[in-house]
Design a protein around this motif. Structure first.
Motif, PDB file in Angstrom:
ATOM      1  N   LYS A 166       0.808  -1.221   0.000  1.00  0.00           N
ATOM      2  CA  LYS A 166       0.000   0.000   0.000  1.00  0.00           C
ATOM      3  C   LYS A 166       0.843   1.274   0.000  1.00  0.00           C
ATOM      4  N   ARG A 167       2.159   1.141  -0.065  1.00  0.00           N
ATOM      5  CA  ARG A 167       3.046   2.309  -0.094  1.00  0.00           C
ATOM      6  C   ARG A 167       3.928   2.303  -1.348  1.00  0.00           C
ATOM      7  N   ILE A 168       3.601   1.432  -2.307  1.00  0.00           N
ATOM      8  CA  ILE A 168       4.417   1.340  -3.513  1.00  0.00           C
ATOM      9  C   ILE A 168       4.344   2.635  -4.326  1.00  0.00           C
ATOM     10  N   GLY A 169       3.194   3.257  -4.386  1.00  0.00           N
ATOM     11  CA  GLY A 169       3.064   4.524  -5.113  1.00  0.00           C
ATOM     12  C   GLY A 169       3.949   5.598  -4.510  1.00  0.00           C
ATOM     13  N   LEU A 170       3.871   5.743  -3.194  1.00  0.00           N
ATOM     14  CA  LEU A 170       4.693   6.744  -2.508  1.00  0.00           C
ATOM     15  C   LEU A 170       6.177   6.444  -2.699  1.00  0.00           C
ATOM     16  N   ALA A 171       6.563   5.180  -2.566  1.00  0.00           N
ATOM     17  CA  ALA A 171       7.971   4.812  -2.700  1.00  0.00           C
ATOM     18  C   ALA A 171       8.500   5.149  -4.091  1.00  0.00           C
ATOM     19  N   ASN A 172       7.754   4.798  -5.119  1.00  0.00           N
ATOM     20  CA  ASN A 172       8.196   5.089  -6.474  1.00  0.00           C
ATOM     21  C   ASN A 172       8.132   6.576  -6.792  1.00  0.00           C
ATOM     22  N   GLY A 173       7.166   7.265  -6.194  1.00  0.00           N
ATOM     23  CA  GLY A 173       7.119   8.712  -6.354  1.00  0.00           C
ATOM     24  C   GLY A 173       8.349   9.380  -5.760  1.00  0.00           C
ATOM     25  N   MET A 174       8.790   8.869  -4.606  1.00  0.00           N
ATOM     26  CA  MET A 174       9.977   9.434  -3.958  1.00  0.00           C
ATOM     27  C   MET A 174      11.246   9.145  -4.756  1.00  0.00           C
ATOM     28  N   VAL A 175      11.373   7.924  -5.273  1.00  0.00           N
ATOM     29  CA  VAL A 175      12.556   7.587  -6.074  1.00  0.00           C
ATOM     30  C   VAL A 175      12.576   8.386  -7.366  1.00  0.00           C
ATOM     31  N   THR A 176      11.429   8.500  -8.021  1.00  0.00           N
ATOM     32  CA  THR A 176      11.350   9.298  -9.250  1.00  0.00           C
ATOM     33  C   THR A 176      11.641  10.759  -8.952  1.00  0.00           C
ATOM     34  N   SER A 177      11.187  11.222  -7.794  1.00  0.00           N
ATOM     35  CA  SER A 177      11.512  12.580  -7.360  1.00  0.00           C
ATOM     36  C   SER A 177      13.021  12.743  -7.226  1.00  0.00           C
ATOM     37  N   GLY A 178      13.683  11.717  -6.666  1.00  0.00           N
ATOM     38  CA  GLY A 178      15.139  11.756  -6.556  1.00  0.00           C
ATOM     39  C   GLY A 178      15.814  11.830  -7.908  1.00  0.00           C
ATOM     40  N   LEU A 179      15.277  11.083  -8.881  1.00  0.00           N
ATOM     41  CA  LEU A 179      15.840  11.130 -10.234  1.00  0.00           C
ATOM     42  C   LEU A 179      15.717  12.522 -10.830  1.00  0.00           C
ATOM     43  N   ALA A 294      20.261  33.086 -20.809  1.00  0.00           N
ATOM     44  CA  ALA A 294      20.566  31.730 -20.354  1.00  0.00           C
ATOM     45  C   ALA A 294      20.384  31.587 -18.845  1.00  0.00           C
ATOM     46  N   LYS A 295      20.870  32.557 -18.066  1.00  0.00           N
ATOM     47  CA  LYS A 295      20.764  32.476 -16.611  1.00  0.00           C
ATOM     48  C   LYS A 295      19.308  32.493 -16.162  1.00  0.00           C
ATOM     49  N   VAL A 296      18.484  33.291 -16.847  1.00  0.00           N
ATOM     50  CA  VAL A 296      17.062  33.364 -16.508  1.00  0.00           C
ATOM     51  C   VAL A 296      16.379  32.026 -16.804  1.00  0.00           C
ATOM     52  N   ALA A 297      16.681  31.452 -17.978  1.00  0.00           N
ATOM     53  CA  ALA A 297      16.072  30.180 -18.355  1.00  0.00           C
ATOM     54  C   ALA A 297      16.476  29.068 -17.394  1.00  0.00           C
ATOM     55  N   LEU A 298      17.746  29.027 -16.996  1.00  0.00           N
ATOM     56  CA  LEU A 298      18.218  28.001 -16.070  1.00  0.00           C
ATOM     57  C   LEU A 298      17.606  28.180 -14.680  1.00  0.00           C
ATOM     58  N   THR A 299      17.418  29.440 -14.268  1.00  0.00           N
ATOM     59  CA  THR A 299      16.774  29.700 -12.979  1.00  0.00           C
ATOM     60  C   THR A 299      15.322  29.220 -12.998  1.00  0.00           C
ATOM     61  N   MET A 300      14.619  29.525 -14.093  1.00  0.00           N
ATOM     62  CA  MET A 300      13.247  29.036 -14.254  1.00  0.00           C
ATOM     63  C   MET A 300      13.210  27.507 -14.172  1.00  0.00           C
ATOM     64  N   GLN A 301      14.155  26.893 -14.851  1.00  0.00           N
ATOM     65  CA  GLN A 301      14.205  25.438 -14.875  1.00  0.00           C
ATOM     66  C   GLN A 301      14.405  24.866 -13.469  1.00  0.00           C
ATOM     67  N   SER A 302      15.232  25.514 -12.670  1.00  0.00           N
ATOM     68  CA  SER A 302      15.500  25.033 -11.312  1.00  0.00           C
ATOM     69  C   SER A 302      14.229  25.038 -10.462  1.00  0.00           C
ATOM     70  N   PHE A 303      13.470  26.131 -10.521  1.00  0.00           N
ATOM     71  CA  PHE A 303      12.201  26.188  -9.783  1.00  0.00           C
ATOM     72  C   PHE A 303      11.238  25.103 -10.276  1.00  0.00           C
ATOM     73  N   THR A 304      11.238  24.883 -11.584  1.00  0.00           N
ATOM     74  CA  THR A 304      10.323  23.900 -12.171  1.00  0.00           C
ATOM     75  C   THR A 304      10.681  22.488 -11.742  1.00  0.00           C
ATOM     76  N   ILE A 305      11.965  22.188 -11.633  1.00  0.00           N
ATOM     77  CA  ILE A 305      12.375  20.841 -11.210  1.00  0.00           C
ATOM     78  C   ILE A 305      11.978  20.583  -9.761  1.00  0.00           C
ATOM     79  N   VAL A 306      12.072  21.600  -8.916  1.00  0.00           N
ATOM     80  CA  VAL A 306      11.611  21.449  -7.532  1.00  0.00           C
ATOM     81  C   VAL A 306      10.114  21.137  -7.520  1.00  0.00           C
ATOM     82  N   ALA A 307       9.355  21.858  -8.348  1.00  0.00           N
ATOM     83  CA  ALA A 307       7.916  21.607  -8.443  1.00  0.00           C
ATOM     84  C   ALA A 307       7.651  20.202  -8.973  1.00  0.00           C
ATOM     85  N   LEU A 308       8.465  19.757  -9.931  1.00  0.00           N
ATOM     86  CA  LEU A 308       8.337  18.408 -10.472  1.00  0.00           C
ATOM     87  C   LEU A 308       8.569  17.356  -9.393  1.00  0.00           C
ATOM     88  N   ALA A 309       9.599  17.556  -8.573  1.00  0.00           N
ATOM     89  CA  ALA A 309       9.898  16.607  -7.497  1.00  0.00           C
ATOM     90  C   ALA A 309       8.707  16.484  -6.548  1.00  0.00           C
TER      91      ALA A 309
END
Length: 443
Positions: A166-179, A294-309
């Protein structure tokens, strides 16, 4: 596709087993998830850091008299070759993972990634050794592809067979978040290098730093994974002498075609989220079409990856609580809407507003955290590693490897092609969710 009850070996009628399957994560589970997520993050960093310095490789590893078009094509070809090697690595490592143990292959994949990453950091350029430079670069990328082909499926199988059902979803979500945090590490490293060094210094030597750091950290991960133990599911199959006889991949192809199909489609959606939205949207924004710094795009990307995690973990929890079918319908619908709004807003809104739109889209890309849930439950334990690895890597090799080349061509015709591609696959994800919902109701 097999049901959860038939594919997970510990499903039993006793109240004791029911309690075990529904219990909360304990210290042992957290340790496994932490080490698996950390290793996955560092290995994925090693794999994708290449794309952040693609323009450098274009200038340093190919003849100077090549046209910009051919330099770019060759560089992205070197990026794509690693994707084409993923099925080979995945099938080989999954084969032995199903026969001799998950842990051994889980550790081997880290070694196979750390070595070529470190070597790339010390490769001579075209100026020094001529055509041997791009050949060696391609060879290193091929080894990386073999490694990542075993790492990601191995991580999903490994944690799924350690935690309660019953925790397989959470476990895989956490590992995928790590990726996905591996992508963040790559983005932050690229931002640090671009902020610290001049363009000439980056082209001359500074591009090597991320690869050397990544290779060294990979060997640290190898050491840490010594503390992991073989999964209870595999040990039980060993004790019962229930391991697959013969070639696991042959059994997968012969007896589990519906499971392969749904897994391939789910992975295709995953490639759209990771490759198109997370990795290549910043490249689109930085292009001559939109001219985002480039710096603006990379900064945007960083915030987006946190949201993705965060989105990956949320998706995993939703799969455990409401089922994967309902979760896919809701999250994919939201992804179609948010991604369309984001892409159509590039060049038309200010950067802070665009950052918020990109981050919201990134959160719904978190549906990728539900993809392993589908695949882990699609195959029985004795061929699970092979089934998951074959389906995932086959799909990623085709769609993950060719999508950047495809979009690179069609974006010159219509810069919003990526948006239409993501919307199309999000709609496909909704239909996958409807199928999974009906399939679950039948069983």
């Amino acid at each position: 596709m097999n049901s959860t009850q038939t594919s997970m070996p510990h499903a039993a009628s006793s109240s004791k087993n029911s309690a075990m399957h529904s219990r909360s994560l304990n210290k042992s589970d957290v340790k496994v998830l932490s080490l698996a997520s950390l290793g996955g993050a560092l290995e994925y960093y090693d794999f994708i850091i290449f794309i952040f310095f693609a323009s450098v490789f274009s200038g340093q590893f190919f003849p100077a008299d090549l046209s910009p078009f051919w330099k770019t094509l060759n560089t992205y070809g070197a990026f794509a070759i690693a994707y084409f090697m993923r099925p080979i690595g995945g099938v080989i490592m999954a084969h032995f993972g199903d026969l001799v143990g998950r842990k051994r292959m889980f550790t081997l994949s880290i070694v196979l990634m750390a070595l070529p990453t470190l070597c790339i950091g010390f490769l001579p350029t075209f100026e020094h050794i001529g055509y041997a430079a791009p050949i060696l670069l391609l060879l290193m990328r091929m080894l990386q592809g073999i490694a990542i082909g075993g790492e990601i499926p191995g991580a999903w199988v490994f944690v799924s067979e350690h935690v309660p059902a019953k925790r397989i979803g959470l476990a895989n979500g956490m590992v995928t978040s790590g990726l996905t945090l591996g992508i963040l590490l790559g983005s932050l490293m690229a931002l640090l290098i671009n902020s610290t060094f001049s363009k000439s210094d980056i082209a001359e030597y500074a591009w090597r730093i991320p690869f050397i750091v990544g290779g060294l950290l990979g060997f640290v991960t190898v050491y840490l994974r010594r503390y992991l133990h073989e999964t209870p599911v595999f040990k039980e199959m060993q004790e019962r002498k229930a391991l697959n006889q013969g070639l696991p991949i042959a059994a997968v192809i012969k007896d589990h075609k519906p499971a392969i199909l749904i897994s391939v489609l789910a992975t295709w959606l995953l490639t759209a989220g990771i490759v198109v939205i997370i990795l290549f949207a910043p490249e689109l924004m930085k292009s001559d079409i939109f001219n985002v710094p480039a710096k603006v795009a990379l900064t945007m990307q960083s915030f987006t990856i946190v949201a993705l995690a965060l989105g990956c973990i949320t998706t995993g929890q939703l799969c455990d609580k409401f089922g994967v079918g309902k979760t896919f319908i809701v999250m994919c619908s939201a992804l179609a809407i948010s991604s369309s709004v984001f892409y159509h807003s590039i060049g038309h809104v200010d950067y802070p507003t665009l950052t918020v739109m990109y981050a919201i889209t990134g959160f719904f890309v978190g549906i990728v955290g539900g993809v392993p849930y589908i695949m882990v439950h699609a195959f029985p334990a004795k061929i699970r590693f092979s089934g998951l690895s074959f389906s995932y890597n086959l799909s990623y090799a085709i769609f993950g490897g060719l999508t950047p080349l495809f979009l690179g061509i069609v974006n010159k015709i219509n810069p919003l092609s990526a948006s239409y591609y993501v919307v199309f696959l999000s709609i496909m994800g909704v239909f996958c969710g409807i199928y999974l919902l009906k399939d679950s109701a039948k069983k």
